[in-house]
Design a protein around this motif. Structure first.
Motif, PDB file in Angstrom:
ATOM      1  N   LEU A 120      -5.840 -11.510  -3.616  1.00  0.00           N
ATOM      2  CA  LEU A 120      -7.085 -11.498  -2.241  1.00  0.00           C
ATOM      3  C   LEU A 120      -6.551 -11.696  -1.076  1.00  0.00           C
ATOM      4  N   LEU A 121      -5.622 -12.837  -1.149  1.00  0.00           N
ATOM      5  CA  LEU A 121      -5.072 -12.587   0.530  1.00  0.00           C
ATOM      6  C   LEU A 121      -4.360 -11.335   0.958  1.00  0.00           C
ATOM      7  N   VAL A 122      -3.584 -11.519  -0.578  1.00  0.00           N
ATOM      8  CA  VAL A 122      -2.824  -9.806   0.307  1.00  0.00           C
ATOM      9  C   VAL A 122      -3.132  -8.669   0.946  1.00  0.00           C
ATOM     10  N   ILE A 123      -4.565  -8.597  -0.183  1.00  0.00           N
ATOM     11  CA  ILE A 123      -4.867  -7.229   0.194  1.00  0.00           C
ATOM     12  C   ILE A 123      -5.425  -7.798   1.683  1.00  0.00           C
ATOM     13  N   ILE A 124      -6.547  -8.951   1.874  1.00  0.00           N
ATOM     14  CA  ILE A 124      -6.866  -9.199   2.855  1.00  0.00           C
ATOM     15  C   ILE A 124      -6.162  -9.279   4.148  1.00  0.00           C
ATOM     16  N   THR A 125      -4.768  -9.924   3.865  1.00  0.00           N
ATOM     17  CA  THR A 125      -3.960 -10.020   4.988  1.00  0.00           C
ATOM     18  C   THR A 125      -3.267  -7.989   5.960  1.00  0.00           C
ATOM     19  N   LEU A 126      -3.211  -7.374   5.092  1.00  0.00           N
ATOM     20  CA  LEU A 126      -2.792  -5.707   4.918  1.00  0.00           C
ATOM     21  C   LEU A 126      -3.888  -5.367   5.574  1.00  0.00           C
ATOM     22  N   ILE A 127      -4.649  -5.574   5.269  1.00  0.00           N
ATOM     23  CA  ILE A 127      -6.172  -4.971   6.136  1.00  0.00           C
ATOM     24  C   ILE A 127      -6.794  -5.313   7.337  1.00  0.00           C
TER      25      ILE A 127
END
Length: 283
Positions: free
Chosen positions: A59-66
């Protein structure tokens, strides 16, 4: 200069405390608990926690990309469509492909999040072929533990600050710990005798509400011997902050020795549960 020296002295003290803490923790049995200035999770010791941590990192990866994408888009819009470059603003109000894109893409992102989330929820929900079962009953404001397979039951109360011994943790230590063997799958049945409480063990990746008149289920398998601390984090009344949970995981041989003593010290009368537990079981 005085300010710099003061900062350096403060930093040296913190390093000294950290070194002292490390020296102590390397000479005593492993224990995990909340720590000052802690960032991130406590160290996990169960399969559930490891999967929870993997989901967190995903989730941290997804949130960072967003976040990076939205920030870049905002910067682009501010530069590309500033008033000096667009004295006559566009009258465009709709764009078919743009509308479809910003509807479909978030849905796909949510699906990517939902799949591992549901897998983890079902994984942590019920124990498959448990090695032992412990019944946990919450009260205002203490816990009762019953080993259903061993006819052992006892209450666990916080140790008052005035009675703490050297090395015991303020607001976290109890008179009777929940003891489990390392490497065994422990089924936990949780209920309450009065109001809603919460069985929260950060190092296990376990948090489950205890509800009056209902029995909820979870499980854990501790893979490292040590002492682990949790608390009721549900606002359950005046003393809700004084319901610590202490689980001590022992190697199987040490656990068997403890169990022999516990069957004498905490034996259930005539093989029956305590009045409170018996009343709950009869509902």
């Amino acid at each position: 200069m005085d300010r710099i020296l003061g900062f350096a002295a403060s930093l040296a003290r913190r390093i000294g405390w950290a070194a002292a803490t490390l020296a102590v923790t390397t000479t005593v049995a492993w224990a995990d608990r909340p720590r000052e200035w802690q960032l991130g999770f406590q160290d996990g010791v169960t399969p559930t926690f490891h999967q929870l941590n993997e989901l967190h990192n995903w989730l941290l990866v997804i949130i960072t990309l967003i976040t990076v994408f939205v920030l870049g888009l905002l910067v682009y819009v501010c530069v590309r469509f500033r008033a000096s470059r667009n004295p006559v603003p566009s009258k465009t109000t709709h764009h078919t492909w743009l509308e479809v894109t910003w509807t479909v893409v978030p849905v796909l992102i949510l699906v990517l999040i939902a799949i591992p989330s549901f897998q983890l929820l079902y994984y942590a929900d019920r124990a498959v072929d448990p090695d032992m079962t412990v019944k946990v009953q919450a009260h205002q404001w203490y816990w009762s533990y019953e080993y259903l397979d061993q006819q052992v039951a006892f209450d666990s109360n916080i140790i008052p600050e005035a009675d703490l011994k050297d090395g015991q943790l303020r607001l976290l230590e109890v008179d009777n710990r929940l003891v489990v063997p390392v490497g065994k799958k422990v089924q936990v049945l949780i209920t309450s005798s009065d109001v809603m409480h919460s069985f929260f063990m950060p190092s296990f990746g376990v948090q489950l509400y205890s509800t009056p008149g209902r029995t909820n289920e979870t499980w854990f398998q501790v893979d490292k011997a040590g002492v682990y601390y949790g608390q009721c984090n549900q606002i359950c009344g005046l003393n809700h902050a004084y319901m610590p949970i202490v689980v001590e995981a022992m190697e199987p041989a040490a656990y068997e020795a403890w169990l022999v003593e516990a069957k004498t010290k905490f034996a259930m009368d005539d093989g029956a549960a305590s009045p409170r537990l018996a009343a709950l079981a009869s509902r």
